[in-house]
Design an enzyme around this catalytic site. Structure first.
Site, PDB file in Angstrom:
ATOM      1  N   VAL A 121     -10.202  17.511 -32.129  1.00  0.00           N
ATOM      2  CA  VAL A 121     -10.461  18.812 -32.749  1.00  0.00           C
ATOM      3  C   VAL A 121     -10.658  19.889 -31.678  1.00  0.00           C
ATOM      4  O   VAL A 121     -10.521  21.074 -31.936  1.00  0.00           O
ATOM      5  CB  VAL A 121     -11.701  18.733 -33.666  1.00  0.00           C
ATOM      6  CG1 VAL A 121     -11.927  20.046 -34.408  1.00  0.00           C
ATOM      7  CG2 VAL A 121     -11.558  17.589 -34.670  1.00  0.00           C
ATOM      8  N   HIS A 178      -1.383  24.859 -33.165  1.00  0.00           N
ATOM      9  CA  HIS A 178      -2.610  25.342 -33.789  1.00  0.00           C
ATOM     10  C   HIS A 178      -3.101  26.501 -32.932  1.00  0.00           C
ATOM     11  O   HIS A 178      -3.903  26.347 -32.020  1.00  0.00           O
ATOM     12  CB  HIS A 178      -3.667  24.235 -33.841  1.00  0.00           C
ATOM     13  CG  HIS A 178      -4.978  24.692 -34.421  1.00  0.00           C
ATOM     14  ND1 HIS A 178      -5.081  25.264 -35.663  1.00  0.00           N
ATOM     15  CD2 HIS A 178      -6.233  24.675 -33.909  1.00  0.00           C
ATOM     16  CE1 HIS A 178      -6.350  25.564 -35.901  1.00  0.00           C
ATOM     17  NE2 HIS A 178      -7.064  25.221 -34.850  1.00  0.00           N
TER      18      HIS A 178
END
Length: 312
Positions: A121, A178
């Site tokens: 993450v 991302h």
């Protein structure tokens, strides 16, 4: 899962890690271990989460620690540790600070949880996922990044607000990086079962929705003033963990290592996959048009340029 009750370790007890621990515990997906190097932080949050059980009318197991050896024999390791973005900072500016953190964490995962599925993450997410894969030496099925799952949810929010339809009726699709080079795909995004481009004919509105999605993370960072989003990221992580622990098979979008798919090799970026209890079962190749493929390659180039700075 090899263990009867899955062991899920979360490294990093900040806003994302702490809320992720709560979401996973609430779903009773397995035994949760929350780790942070800051003395008392993980334990304090774990105790707080433990005290929710009677109120929530549920039971679960959670432990907080600063002892890394308690990762031992984890089935899933979620890595949220790292420096957060600050206003005006891009994910890419975090590169070297967070690379050092990922390097240390991967060393510990190899020692204590060599069979684990690892979900990254930490930002910049695609680069950190690639770096973790190289450091761990695990198969590409067992190491992937969360980011595109979150980006899709943000695309759904933008569409929901603009068209006044429930976000839950939308099946969004966002691929690539991302970050600011992400690629929302209106042609592949379904609203009540129909492609978004069949419902919205005005290209200006489509472009507006794409722009809102790309800028959503930055908007949140700027408004918070310190730190970044944590509620939606934790929900995205919990969704991935639930698929694995419940032994489901589901199509999701994650950052994973490509080996010829989309005419790309040796790079991690967001694409749709089939996720199972064993990790990534299959990478789904979309039939992109020329413009979409071009933007995907541009996004890949951005990631590649950052990877070269890591020397891997």
């Amino acid at each position: 899962m090899k263990n009867k009750v899955p062991k899920i370790s979360i490294i990093g007890a900040g806003s994302v890690g702490g809320l992720t621990a709560l979401r996973i515990a609430e779903k009773n997906l397995g035994r949760v271990v929350l780790f942070d190097i800051v003395p008392g932080l993980a334990k304090g949050k774990a105790l707080d989460i433990e005290d929710c059980q009677q109120i929530l009318k549920t039971n679960y197991s959670i432990e907080g620690t600063n002892q890394i050896h308690l990762l031992e024999k984890s089935d899933i390791v979620v890595v949220t540790a790292g420096f957060p973005r600050k206003p005006g900072m891009t994910r890419e500016e975090l590169l070297h600070k967070n690379a050092a953190i990922i390097k240390e964490i991967c060393s510990q995962i190899k020692s204590f949880a060599p069979e684990a599925i690892v979900i990254i993450v930490t930002n910049p997410l695609d680069v950190m996922t690639y770096y973790a894969l190289k450091l761990l030496g695990f198969s590409r099925q067992r190491v992937f990044g969360m980011g595109a799952t979150l980006d899709g949810s943000r695309f759904a929010t933008a569409i929901s607000n603009r068209l006044t339809v429930p976000a839950s009726s939308i099946k969004p699709l966002v691929i690539a990086s991302h970050g600011e080079a992400m690629l929302p795909l209106p042609n592949f995004t379904l609203v009540k079962g129909k492609p978004l481009t069949k419902i919205v004919k005005d290209k200006k509105i489509i472009d507006e929705l794409v722009k809102k999605t790309v800028e959503r993370g930055k908007e949140i960072v700027d408004l918070l003033g310190s730190g970044s989003a944590f509620a939606a990221p934790s929900a995205a992580i919990a969704e991935l963990v639930e698929i694995i622990c419940r032994k489901k098979s589901a199509k999701v979008t994650v950052s994973c290592l490509l080996d010829g798919e989309y005419n790309l090799k040796d790079i991690c970026l967001g694409v749709p996959v089939v996720l199972t209890s064993q990790g990534i079962k299959k990478i789904i190749e979309l039939k992109l048009n020329y413009k979409e493929q071009k933007k995907l390659l541009e996004s890949a180039h951005t990631i590649k340029s950052l990877i070269t700075h890591l020397g891997v």
